[in-house]
Design a protein around this motif. Structure first.
Motif, short mmCIF file in Angstrom:
data_model
loop_
_atom_site.label_atom_id
_atom_site.label_comp_id
_atom_site.label_asym_id
_atom_site.label_seq_id
_atom_site.Cartn_x
_atom_site.Cartn_y
_atom_site.Cartn_z
N THR A 165 0.87 -1.17 0.00
CA THR A 165 0.00 0.00 0.00
C THR A 165 0.91 1.22 0.00
OG1 THR A 165 -1.74 -1.14 1.18
CG2 THR A 165 -1.77 1.26 1.27
N ARG A 166 0.80 2.03 -1.02
CA ARG A 166 1.70 3.17 -1.18
C ARG A 166 1.01 4.45 -0.72
NH1 ARG A 166 4.85 4.64 -6.74
NH2 ARG A 166 5.83 6.55 -6.00
N GLN A 167 1.71 5.20 0.12
CA GLN A 167 1.29 6.52 0.54
C GLN A 167 2.49 7.44 0.41
OE1 GLN A 167 -0.48 4.79 4.34
NE2 GLN A 167 -1.59 6.71 4.15
N ASN A 168 2.24 8.73 0.43
CA ASN A 168 3.32 9.69 0.27
C ASN A 168 3.31 10.69 1.41
OD1 ASN A 168 4.65 12.24 -0.70
ND2 ASN A 168 5.12 10.87 -2.41
N LEU A 169 4.45 10.86 2.02
CA LEU A 169 4.61 11.77 3.15
C LEU A 169 4.22 13.20 2.79
CD1 LEU A 169 5.77 11.79 6.08
CD2 LEU A 169 7.99 12.33 5.06
N TYR A 170 4.35 13.58 1.52
CA TYR A 170 4.08 14.95 1.09
C TYR A 170 2.75 15.10 0.35
CZ TYR A 170 9.01 15.05 2.18
OH TYR A 170 10.21 14.93 2.82
N SER A 171 1.86 14.13 0.49
CA SER A 171 0.62 14.13 -0.30
C SER A 171 -0.38 15.20 0.11
CB SER A 171 -0.06 12.76 -0.19
OG SER A 171 -0.56 12.58 1.13
N ASP A 172 -0.31 15.68 1.32
CA ASP A 172 -1.27 16.65 1.86
C ASP A 172 -2.67 16.04 1.97
OD1 ASP A 172 -1.31 19.15 3.10
OD2 ASP A 172 -2.32 20.06 1.39
N LEU A 173 -2.74 14.72 2.13
CA LEU A 173 -4.00 14.03 2.43
C LEU A 173 -4.02 13.74 3.91
CD1 LEU A 173 -4.06 11.47 -0.52
CD2 LEU A 173 -5.34 13.62 -0.34
N TRP A 174 -5.07 14.20 4.61
CA TRP A 174 -5.10 14.10 6.07
C TRP A 174 -6.25 13.20 6.50
CZ3 TRP A 174 -0.83 15.88 8.19
CH2 TRP A 174 -0.09 16.81 7.46
#
Length: 154
Positions: free
Chosen positions: A2-11
């Protein structure tokens, strides 16, 4: 994976009163470690001083200058600083952002249930034998025990 990004700005959650928001990084239900990104807006007040009996936490300052408070007092941190909070009284901690710049902290925790989360200044603690996420319970998860109890105020 499962890929997420530290800088995605999804909270995943915001608390306007506390001037904070967070992003929880996915992990399997039975994992012992996890990560959460916290963002503290300018002027974010002190969170409640607390400790875990069942989890260790480490915090990496990604940006801003948070105020870290523990049983020894308070200290301003800077980008790149790292703080380790062991289980129990030695791991008492709280963060605030008295500055004008946004603070971002990456928290990495390792622990399992049961966990006891104690707030000695407020005089109460929580005990949980399972993850308190209601979605897990709705999917047929273990109802376990989650209870609040009083402790002496320090």
């Amino acid at each position: 994976m499962t890929r997420q990004n530290l800088y995605s700005d999804l909270w995943d959650g915001e608390n306007d009163e506390a001037r904070r928001r967070h992003q929880i990084f996915w992990r399997p239900d039975d994992a012992r470690s996890g990560a959460t990104l916290y963002e503290l807006a300018a002027g974010a007040p002190d969170m409640r001083l607390h400790m875990h009996f069942g989890a260790e936490e480490m915090f990496f300052v990604l940006s801003g200058r948070p105020l870290f408070r523990n049983q020894d007092g308070a200290e301003e941190l800077a980008p790149g600083d790292f703080v380790f909070c062991p289980e129990g009284r030695a791991g008492l901690h709280a963060f605030s952002n008295p500055g004008e710049d946004v603070v971002r902290l990456l928290a990495i925790s390792a622990g399992s249930f049961p966990d006891v989360l104690a707030y000695p200044e407020q005089g109460y603690a929580w005990v949980a034998t399972r993850d308190p996420d209601p979605e897990l319970l709705a999917r047929g998860g273990d109802p376990g025990i989650i209870a609040r109890f009083e402790i002496p105020i320090e």
